[in-house]
Design a protein around this motif. Structure first.
Motif, PDB file in Angstrom:
ATOM      1  N   LEU A 128       0.782  -0.974   0.058  1.00 53.28           N
ATOM      2  CA  LEU A 128      -0.122  -0.002  -0.073  1.00 53.28           C
ATOM      3  C   LEU A 128       0.747   1.408  -0.203  1.00 53.28           C
ATOM      4  N   ASN A 129       2.291   1.213   0.354  1.00 54.65           N
ATOM      5  CA  ASN A 129       3.038   2.350   0.551  1.00 54.65           C
ATOM      6  C   ASN A 129       4.397   2.294  -0.434  1.00 54.65           C
ATOM      7  N   ILE A 130       4.185   1.588  -1.600  1.00 48.21           N
ATOM      8  CA  ILE A 130       5.205   1.716  -2.661  1.00 48.21           C
ATOM      9  C   ILE A 130       4.608   2.128  -3.744  1.00 48.21           C
ATOM     10  N   ASN A 131       5.644   2.731  -4.716  1.00 47.61           N
ATOM     11  CA  ASN A 131       5.190   3.231  -5.961  1.00 47.61           C
ATOM     12  C   ASN A 131       4.964   1.795  -6.929  1.00 47.61           C
ATOM     13  N   ARG A 132       3.851   1.561  -7.202  1.00 46.20           N
ATOM     14  CA  ARG A 132       3.482   0.560  -8.077  1.00 46.20           C
ATOM     15  C   ARG A 132       4.238   0.399  -9.645  1.00 46.20           C
ATOM     16  N   GLN A 133       4.577   1.707  -9.861  1.00 48.61           N
ATOM     17  CA  GLN A 133       5.318   1.791 -11.395  1.00 48.61           C
ATOM     18  C   GLN A 133       6.815   1.412 -11.085  1.00 48.61           C
ATOM     19  N   THR A 134       7.443   1.902  -9.928  1.00 47.75           N
ATOM     20  CA  THR A 134       8.826   1.762 -10.008  1.00 47.75           C
ATOM     21  C   THR A 134       8.946   0.485  -9.336  1.00 47.75           C
ATOM     22  N   TYR A 135       8.139  -0.235  -8.474  1.00 51.71           N
ATOM     23  CA  TYR A 135       8.163  -1.645  -7.965  1.00 51.71           C
ATOM     24  C   TYR A 135       6.515  -2.505  -8.252  1.00 51.71           C
ATOM     25  N   PRO A 136       6.811  -2.934  -9.557  1.00 53.29           N
ATOM     26  CA  PRO A 136       5.383  -3.481  -9.818  1.00 53.29           C
ATOM     27  C   PRO A 136       5.065  -4.945  -9.359  1.00 53.29           C
ATOM     28  N   VAL A 137       3.949  -4.992  -8.623  1.00 47.12           N
ATOM     29  CA  VAL A 137       3.735  -5.995  -7.975  1.00 47.12           C
ATOM     30  C   VAL A 137       3.173  -7.185  -8.777  1.00 47.12           C
TER      31      VAL A 137
END
Length: 346
Positions: free
Chosen positions: A228-237
């Motif tokens: 919930l607290n990371i940049n999904r574009q930088t760190y794609p889950v």
């Protein structure tokens, strides 16, 4: 594979959890070994030689040092590990076949060898690392010996690496309690950290390095809150990420009723009969190694007896010293008191 870069992260972020020892520091200890890791080491180091030969020599080295090895064999691995096992087989140039829980011919040969060496064997219901960790947690073993770091998220309090037969080699020991204390995280948070780093049971978040993953767990405490607290574009889950299944494998590994562990003397004749006809090793070499084993173990035991006797004599001398000193002190006090009486004014 174990846990990606966990060893590097511990050494850089928590060096107090790592200690460097000698093989002799484990004299008298029960050590659980992940057998598949041992076999893989020998297969990789000497592809043309049966790994059974390596197990024979290394086990005798342990026994020479009065280390009590317990070899733990894999059962049926979790379904979640299939992809990792397939990649591992392909990288080694072997065809992959889904594990059915049936022991391989190599495993059966290894079990027979260990029986002749007088060393106990246990079959795990799933991954051997999980059972090795259980043996340490319940006090059956003192440490796990494995090159794979995933014994730590399985809950092994003591993990030792580089416990091999090389002369003067340095053994690396990792302490789980110290690790948790120094990083200020719980055991459950360590498991989530290991999943973020990369384990055998699910994909990892691309681009998320060890330091970043540790900082996120220390701040947010769980994978759910990290996501919930990371940049999904930088760190794609990863899509359909099975981190919950991986977490369950670590935290809820099946427990096994462990049989009584018994070590007996190696059977030289049985070893010769087993090794020489099929394993490409000469009878002379086996018997020479067995003689060296007996002589070495006897010499070590004599040295320990001398050390104990010397320690006892030193203690006795110290006690006598203090007894003499007390007597001397009393005599001096009496003499001093008598002297003082003569000096007192009448």
């Amino acid at each position: 594979m174990g846990i990606t870069k966990l060893a590097d992260l511990i050494r850089s972020s928590c060096p107090d959890a790592v200690s460097y020892k000698n093989i002799s520091d484990y004299t008298g200890k029960v050590v659980a070994l992940d057998t598949s890791v041992v076999l893989h080491q020998f297969r990789a180091a000497a592809p043309s030689i049966s790994p059974i030969i390596g197990v024979f020599f290394r086990t005798l080295t342990f026994l020479e040092h009065d280390i009590k090895p317990v070899f733990v064999f894999d059962g049926t691995p979790p379904e979640e590990k299939t992809a990792a096992l397939k990649r591992r087989a392909e990288s080694a140039g072997r065809s992959f076949s889904k594990h059915s829980g049936t022991a391989s011919s190599l495993s059966r040969s290894c079990v027979e060898l260990l029986k002749h060496l007088g060393v106990p064997v246990i079959w795990a219901p799933g991954d051997a690392e999980a059972l090795c960790a259980q043996l340490v947690r319940d006090g059956t073993a003192d440490a796990v010996a494995s090159e794979d770091m995933d014994t730590l998220p399985f809950g092994a309090n003591v993990l030792i690496r580089q416990l091999n037969a090389k002369r003067d080699s340095e053994v690396v020991e990792y302490s789980l309690p110290k690790l948790l204390d120094k990083l200020q995280i719980s055991y459950e948070e360590l498991v989530d950290l290991c999943i973020l780093l990369g384990c055998d049971y699910c994909d990892k978040i691309p681009g998320l390095g060890p330091k970043k993953a540790l900082g996120l767990i220390q701040k947010h405490h769980s994978i759910e809150t990290v996501v919930l607290n990371i940049n999904r574009q930088t760190y794609p889950v990863p899509q359909f990420w099975k981190y919950k299944e991986a977490r369950k494998i670590f935290l809820e590994a099946p427990q096994t009723r462990v049989p009584e562990l018994i070590w007996t003397e190696p059977d030289e004749e049985a070893l010769v009969g087993f090794l020489c006809p099929t394993k490409h090793i000469s009878e002379e070499r086996v018997r020479r190694r067995m003689k060296t084993f007996r002589d070495s173990r006897e010499n070590r035991r004599e040295e320990r007896e001398k050390e104990r006797a010397a320690g006892s004599q030193r203690q006795t001398r110290m006690e006598n010293f203090f007894k003499v000193t007390r007597k001397r002190k009393e005599a001096l006090e009496v003499a001093s008191s008598a002297g003082d009486t003569t000096k007192k004014p009448r």
